[in-house]
Structures are given as C-alpha cells and as structure tokens.
Design a protein around this motif. Sequence first.
Motif, PDB file in Angstrom:
ATOM      1  N   HIS A  20       1.076  -1.389  -0.113  1.00 42.40           N
ATOM      2  CA  HIS A  20      -0.130  -0.210   0.222  1.00 42.40           C
ATOM      3  C   HIS A  20       1.328   1.021   0.248  1.00 42.40           C
ATOM      4  O   HIS A  20       1.830   1.348   1.010  1.00 42.40           O
ATOM      5  CB  HIS A  20      -0.663  -0.632   0.998  1.00 42.40           C
ATOM      6  CG  HIS A  20      -1.803   1.057   1.386  1.00 42.40           C
ATOM      7  ND1 HIS A  20      -2.383   1.816   0.417  1.00 42.40           N
ATOM      8  CD2 HIS A  20      -1.481   1.605   2.539  1.00 42.40           C
ATOM      9  CE1 HIS A  20      -2.582   3.025   0.740  1.00 42.40           C
ATOM     10  NE2 HIS A  20      -2.574   2.910   2.099  1.00 42.40           N
TER      11      HIS A  20
ATOM     12  N   SER B  27      -2.670  -1.155   5.202  1.00 41.45           N
ATOM     13  CA  SER B  27      -2.398  -0.652   7.164  1.00 41.45           C
ATOM     14  C   SER B  27      -2.553  -2.243   8.372  1.00 41.45           C
ATOM     15  O   SER B  27      -3.292  -2.844   8.226  1.00 41.45           O
ATOM     16  CB  SER B  27      -3.814  -0.146   7.182  1.00 41.45           C
ATOM     17  OG  SER B  27      -3.767   0.105   8.356  1.00 41.45           O
TER      18      SER B  27
ATOM     19  N   GLN C  34      -9.790   5.144   2.307  1.00 42.08           N
ATOM     20  CA  GLN C  34      -9.216   5.558   3.421  1.00 42.08           C
ATOM     21  C   GLN C  34     -10.515   7.202   4.547  1.00 42.08           C
ATOM     22  O   GLN C  34     -10.592   6.448   5.374  1.00 42.08           O
ATOM     23  CB  GLN C  34      -7.982   6.126   3.500  1.00 42.08           C
ATOM     24  CG  GLN C  34      -7.370   6.315   5.068  1.00 42.08           C
ATOM     25  CD  GLN C  34      -6.115   5.694   5.179  1.00 42.08           C
ATOM     26  OE1 GLN C  34      -5.707   7.131   3.993  1.00 42.08           O
ATOM     27  NE2 GLN C  34      -5.424   5.581   6.240  1.00 42.08           N
TER      28      GLN C  34
ATOM     29  N   SER D  35      -5.880  -2.537   1.570  1.00 46.29           N
ATOM     30  CA  SER D  35      -4.693  -2.361   2.487  1.00 46.29           C
ATOM     31  C   SER D  35      -4.100  -2.777   3.149  1.00 46.29           C
ATOM     32  O   SER D  35      -4.407  -3.565   3.916  1.00 46.29           O
ATOM     33  CB  SER D  35      -5.546  -0.876   3.581  1.00 46.29           C
ATOM     34  OG  SER D  35      -4.650  -0.350   4.290  1.00 46.29           O
TER      35      SER D  35
ATOM     36  N   ARG E  99      -6.148  -2.040  10.151  1.00 51.73           N
ATOM     37  CA  ARG E  99      -7.015  -2.535   8.861  1.00 51.73           C
ATOM     38  C   ARG E  99      -7.983  -4.120  10.042  1.00 51.73           C
ATOM     39  O   ARG E  99      -9.126  -3.552   9.250  1.00 51.73           O
ATOM     40  CB  ARG E  99      -6.162  -3.340   7.911  1.00 51.73           C
ATOM     41  CG  ARG E  99      -7.043  -3.844   6.822  1.00 51.73           C
ATOM     42  CD  ARG E  99      -6.430  -3.800   5.383  1.00 51.73           C
ATOM     43  NE  ARG E  99      -6.966  -6.006   4.975  1.00 51.73           N
ATOM     44  CZ  ARG E  99      -7.711  -7.186   5.239  1.00 51.73           C
ATOM     45  NH1 ARG E  99      -6.547  -7.788   6.558  1.00 51.73           N
ATOM     46  NH2 ARG E  99      -8.339  -7.894   4.752  1.00 51.73           N
TER      47      ARG E  99
ATOM     48  N   THR F 293       1.203   5.268  -0.176  1.00 53.17           N
ATOM     49  CA  THR F 293       0.135   5.809   0.881  1.00 53.17           C
ATOM     50  C   THR F 293       0.139   7.214  -0.312  1.00 53.17           C
ATOM     51  O   THR F 293      -0.938   7.926   0.307  1.00 53.17           O
ATOM     52  CB  THR F 293       0.795   7.144   2.238  1.00 53.17           C
ATOM     53  OG1 THR F 293       2.522   6.725   1.839  1.00 53.17           O
ATOM     54  CG2 THR F 293       0.366   5.789   3.440  1.00 53.17           C
TER      55      THR F 293
END
Lengths: 269, 284
Positions: free
Chosen positions: A9, B90, A20, B88, B93, A11
């Motif tokens: 991913h 992240s 997001q 994602s 998540r 940013t």
Amino acid sequence: MTPTHRTAHRTADPVMAIGQGFTLVAVVICLAPLPLLLVVATTANWPLGFWADGITLNWMRDGWEAVRPYALFSLRLAAMVLAIDLAIGLPAAWLIARHDFIGRQALVALINLPLAIPGIAIALALILAYPLARASGLLLLLGQVVYTLPFLVATLAPALAQPALIEREAVARTLGASAVQRLLYVTFPTIRSALLAALILVFTLSMGEFNVSFFLFTPLNKTLPVELYSAYITNRVEVAAAITAIFLLFVVPAAIAIERLGGSKIGQA
Amino acid sequence: MLRVMLTASLAVPVLVLFALALLIPLIILLRQSLLDGSNSSLTLENYAAVIRSLAYRRALLNSVLIAFASTLLALILCFPVAVYIERSNSRYRDALAVALTIPLSLPGIVIGFFVILFFGLTGVVPQLFLLLTGERQLNFAYTFGGMLLGYLYFQIPRVVLVLRGSVAALSQDVIDVSRTLGATPLRVYLDVLLPALLPAMISAASVSLATAFGAFGTAATLSRGFRVLPLEIAASFTESFQPERAASLSIALALLTVALLIGLGQFAERALKPPDAARGGARI
C-alpha cells in the motif's frame, strides 16, 4: 471472506486515500454512539448537558435492577434456541454440505426463507396459527429458532463442505478410524472455529432479536430488547442509556468474537 | 437402501420444524388475509381496502422511499470502504473491519435510540447548538432525516460485507493498469471498479433493500408521522385489532420483499458473474 494477496500500500495512492477517507467516515458513524451512550448513562442530569450535576453510576445500578429479570430470561431463551438450533441445524448442514440429492436446492431455499420474510410477518403468522400457545412462551421460542437457524446452517455448511476435510476423513477411514473417532479427531477440530462462530452468532441474534419477539412476548416471557423498547418510550433518557449500555455488554463482545472467528452475519434490523 | 434412508432422515427435523413453525403459519396468514370480516367466505376485499386506503398507499410509498434512499447512500459510502478494507495493508485494517461489523449485533430499537441521543430534543448536537448559538438546531431525530440516518447505520455493515467478498476476488492489476494509463482516482472508481463490482453492488442493494423493507425496530423508535409498512402492520394488529388487515399487509410486504430479492438476483446473474459468486450468495 477468502484471504487475498495484497500489493504494497502506497500512501501516495489517491485511490486508496479516497477509500481511507470513506472508511474513516463509516467507522466514526458506527462507533460514535458508543462513547456518547456511556456519557449519557453516567450523567446525573443529561438534559442540562455533559456530566451536568456530576458523574454518577446510579443510573447503571437502577437500570441493572430494573432489567435483571429480563436479561436472565433472554439468556435462558438464547440457551434454549441454541440447543434446538444445533439439534436441528447440524444434521441439515451436514446433509447440504455432503450430499447431492433431488430437492437439495429446495431444502436450502426453505431454510433461507425466514431471511426474506419480515420478522413481524413471521410473528403474526405464528400468533394466528397457534393463538393458544402464545401464553406459554412456546411461540417466542419457535419464532427465534426459525429466525436464527438459517445463520447457523449458512455458517456450518461451507465448513463441512471443505474438500480438504472430506479428504482427511477418507484418509482416517482407510487407516481404520471408526465413525466416532473420525468425528471427534478429524471433523470436529477442523470445523471448530466455524462451529464456535455459529454458536455465538445464534446467541447474539437471539439476545438482540426484537421484530419477532415484540409480538410474541407475554408479561411472563419478556425479553431484554422488548424491555429496552419500553424504557425508550417511558423512562428518562439516562436510564434508557444505562440499560442500553448493559445490553451492549452482552452483545458487542460476542460480535467482535464472531468477526475474529471469520464468521459474519447479516440479520434483520 | 438403508444408508439412503438414514441420510434422508437428517432432513426430517428441519422439515418438521419449518413446516410447523413457518409454512403452516404462513398459509394460515395467507388464508386470514383472504377472509371477510365474518370469517365465512374468501374474498380479496382486504387487499382492495389496502389499495384504496390513502394511509396505506402513503406507508408503502414511504417504505419504498426510505429503503431506496438509505440503500443508495450506503452503496455510495461503502463502495470505497470495501476497496480500502480489502486492499490496504494498514495495521489498523482488522480493527476497522471489526468496527464496521458492530451495527450488525444491534437491534433496530437501539439504533433508533442512538439517533435520539445525537439528534433528539436533548440530543448532543442540538445541545451543542444551544450552547453555542442559544438556539436548538438539527433536532431531526423524529423526522425522515433521523430515520434515514438510522437505516443507513444498519445498512453500512451489510453492504460492506457483501462488497468485500467481491473486492477480494478482483485482481490488483486492474487498478494498477488503469492508474498507469493515467486514469484519475474518480475514473478508477467509476469506470474500472464499479463495472467490475456491479454484480456485488446489486447483491448488496438487494440485501440492503430487503432489510429496510422489514425494518421495524428503528421505525418504531423514531417514527412520529413518517409511517412505514411494518408500523402499519403492527398498528392494525395491536391497536385496532384487525387481524385480516394486518395479515394482508404482511403478505403484501413479504411478497414485495421476495419479489425484489428474486428480481435483483436475476439481474445480478445476468450481469458479469465473478467466480465465487455462488458461494458468497449462500450466506445472504
């Protein structure tokens, strides 16, 4: 949801940045009511503002005193629904997962039928069909069993249908394991998390069910959500918030556990 | 032969239960909806009366209106959410995914109460306005706006869950290639992702619409004048005790919901079908 490969991913990726942003909005909508609920439930005089007249736990204590019998009734009802669901749904899930027969699609459609019919219509149909059984609480039990069973079967059937599981059972069989041994040492460990997810799922659905229960309850068989509803209509907002907070203590941890176990449910609202 | 019969007997408990607790009651509900007032002869009069009634037509229209409006909002909001949650990496998540499933465990009445806590007369938003401007504003909990917010709240997790399955099956190359070719993010969403996810969007819409049509708790808590069909069913049974009326309204609502599910299901099937659509459909 099957796991998938994810590329790194970045940013800087604006596609993900939009995603997001939307995700944050959705998460704030979903979670914001919870802290507010706790603030209202612990405020001495909410119409005057945040923690007006001080912080108090009196509402929570009064709320628990008021709903305890209904909470206990809901717990007992959920346990009974769970037992009946298992006894009926487990064989059905096995049949759907392991056998191809004429009418299989019809059986799946029948089991899923309650998902398409509004809960209030199911409740009304039960009352009109068995008016005398209402007082005993039997209709409440039947209504909740019919409403929750599709979720149990939909969670268990895919787990039982895994090709890897069927293969392992076959191997165990050729190695001389009996049917009971195969069930205990091969099948059960493999479907354990799906089974656990299904049990918690049925439990939370039963604890939170309102649409069916609202028509089928009696003064002696009153569930926690039905009592919550009367608190919303008649009680002061702090007490209603306190009772709601108590109710959430029963269902939210269970909901998180279901998601962690990989099961997700889509019920009626 | 014995084996076949043993296997078939696994279906007996569920068949007996569903016959007694669902099919027979539904047939009795249908019969009740066709009885005249004196319970003697079959008639379509109850349905005719429903159609003639301005109040019921209004309730039907309101049900359709709020179901489609909340579904549309949920689809727009949750489409990028599903893409983000699945794509994602992240570390938050999983936590975000869990947070988005919380509304699933809440009954509609609790969701209605949440709207009251925010936008009711003593809700936090009107109170803040009172504090800042000396005037209560945005106390719209008991209007269409408040109900719409409540409906959106229970649609979010449902739509996200349905969409996530299909996003997971998409190839990342699709996004990467279109980005390399210079597509703007908006174009990627509308021209690349939306067509690829169309069948899932239709499935999500049908789950969302069916939930909204049957929703009773949220409406019961919030409605002060904006009547929807489930409220009319409840009122005709508990307030004015007209079981025939309640039965015909219930049958109409159930038929409407089932027809919508079947119609959208066929529409989704005709649209491009992702490979795992059949499995994913079972859990809905």
